[in-house]
Write a protein that holds these residues in place. Structure first.
Motif, PDB file in Angstrom:
ATOM      1  N   ASP A 217       7.230 -29.498 -40.444  1.00 37.06           N
ATOM      2  CA  ASP A 217       6.646 -30.510 -39.560  1.00 37.06           C
ATOM      3  C   ASP A 217       5.142 -30.321 -39.504  1.00 37.06           C
ATOM      4  O   ASP A 217       4.618 -29.235 -39.758  1.00 37.06           O
ATOM      5  CB  ASP A 217       7.253 -30.424 -38.159  1.00 37.06           C
ATOM      6  N   PRO A 218       4.379 -31.388 -39.198  1.00 34.86           N
ATOM      7  CA  PRO A 218       2.907 -31.330 -39.241  1.00 34.86           C
ATOM      8  C   PRO A 218       2.303 -30.197 -38.422  1.00 34.86           C
ATOM      9  O   PRO A 218       1.356 -29.545 -38.861  1.00 34.86           O
ATOM     10  CB  PRO A 218       2.497 -32.704 -38.692  1.00 34.86           C
ATOM     11  N   GLU A 219       2.834 -29.948 -37.228  1.00 33.52           N
ATOM     12  CA  GLU A 219       2.279 -28.887 -36.388  1.00 33.52           C
ATOM     13  C   GLU A 219       2.467 -27.521 -37.038  1.00 33.52           C
ATOM     14  O   GLU A 219       1.558 -26.682 -37.031  1.00 33.52           O
ATOM     15  CB  GLU A 219       2.933 -28.910 -35.011  1.00 33.52           C
ATOM     16  N   SER A 222       0.040 -27.123 -39.911  1.00 36.74           N
ATOM     17  CA  SER A 222      -1.302 -26.844 -39.406  1.00 36.74           C
ATOM     18  C   SER A 222      -1.436 -25.389 -38.987  1.00 36.74           C
ATOM     19  O   SER A 222      -2.429 -24.718 -39.291  1.00 36.74           O
ATOM     20  CB  SER A 222      -1.610 -27.772 -38.225  1.00 36.74           C
ATOM     21  N   GLU A 301      -3.704 -34.014 -41.012  1.00 39.30           N
ATOM     22  CA  GLU A 301      -2.336 -33.775 -41.489  1.00 39.30           C
ATOM     23  C   GLU A 301      -2.367 -33.492 -42.991  1.00 39.30           C
ATOM     24  O   GLU A 301      -2.963 -34.229 -43.772  1.00 39.30           O
ATOM     25  CB  GLU A 301      -1.466 -34.998 -41.202  1.00 39.30           C
TER      26      GLU A 301
END
Length: 332
Positions: A217-219, A222, A301
């Motif tokens: 997932d993006p989080e 990151s 992202e």
């Protein structure tokens, strides 16, 4: 990547060992099978069975399909035409007639015809008015059986030849893959050891990156890139601690090597280790790009596939830097 020493290997490590074990077994089976075919130690039907094990080990779809047809027999479906051709099973291609028996039945026909020919080899004891006809029938029978033997043995030989080509290709692919795996494993061992020395939590950082990249997932991505950046920071602190005075790299060029000049400190370390100018420049460009990408990833992202490559490139670049040794003429 491997976990810290003294801990249980993560599931992906166990999975990798399992894959390598299957690969080693596949290489062994392929090597044996090639020798079996070259030395004619197995019948065609036995070659098919042994090749089936290899196909299962490596998951080779086309070979599995071919061997399944050879074990069970062919249908008249056009989709099998390519294998009919490679196995020499066309009776009349223009009429689309084919020999569809399984390889075991073809092998049985070979043995049956050989026995019949052996029985006829001594000739016949003919007398009386029918001697000419009987002799001619005897010779005709031998010709028919010899023709049939040629057909069936030809199919067996062609099937083995088709299998040999595919197995030889698989074998060389496996050897190349094993070489890659060996080189990577050797490199990984050196890098992990260097990272462990550089920072007691470095390998923990790598495990966290792996976990987050698996999440996808993006989080998580990151956070993984942020961790990569911190890993670069910790390695710089280890190989070249910050100092107030600049570092001279020759030709009147100096580098600021304070706490914020992470990349400069890594460049200073490669210089102190006596790395060539080309190598230093390559590593500087690589780490600069990676550091920038990791920093940008905290605000924008980034696709998980790209993040994985950023992580792998960071791991390898840091490994190269950490395995450099300070030369006698260099100093920190």
């Amino acid at each position: 990547m491997s976990g810290p020493r003294g801990t249980t290997a993560p599931p992906e490590c166990e999975q990798r060992r399992s894959v390598l074990g299957r690969q080693e077994e596949a290489i062994r089976v392929a090597d044996e099978l090639l020798a079996d075919m070259e030395l004619k130690r197995l019948k065609a039907s036995e070659v098919v069975l042994k090749a089936s094990r290899l196909a299962r080990l490596v998951g080779h779809t086309e070979l599995t399909e071919f061997l399944g047809l050879e074990r069970s027999g062919y249908t008249t479906a056009r989709s099998t035409d390519v294998w009919i051709g490679r196995a020499g099973r066309w009776a009349d291609k223009e009429e689309s007639t084919r020999y569809t028996e399984s390889i075991a039945k073809v092998q049985a026909r070979v043995e049956s015809v050989q026995q019949a020919l052996e029985a006829l080899r001594g000739g016949g004891n003919y007398s009386g008015d029918g001697i000419v006809t009987a002799s001619r029938d005897h010779d005709t029978r031998i010709i028919q059986l010899s023709s049939a033997l040629g057909t069936w043995t030809g199919i067996c030989a062609q099937v083995v030849a088709a299998i040999y080509d595919v197995v030889a290709e698989i074998y060389h692919e496996l050897l190349f893959s094993e070489l890659q795996a060996s080189l990577f494993a050797d490199t990984q061992e050196k890098i992990d050891g260097s990272l462990a020395a550089a920072s007691g939590t470095a390998l923990d950082k790598i495990e966290r990156v792996s976990d987050r990249l698996r999440d996808g997932d993006p989080e998580s991505v990151s956070q993984a890139l942020t961790t990569c950046r911190r890993l670069i920071d910790s390695c710089a602190d280890y190989v070249f601690p910050a100092r107030e005075e600049p570092y001279a790299i020759g030709d009147g060029v100096t580098l600021r090597v304070g706490p914020q000049q992470v990349l400069n400190r890594l460049q200073a370390h490669t210089h102190a280790c006596g790395a060539s100018k080309n190598r230093r420049n390559r590593l500087r460009r690589t780490l600069s790009d990676l550091y920038e990408r990791c920093s940008a990833g905290t605000h924008a992202e980034v696709p998980v596939d790209e993040a994985r490559f950023v992580f792998l490139q960071t791991y390898i670049a840091l490994g190269e830097i950490l395995t450099l040794k300070v030369s006698d003429g260099g100093k920190l």
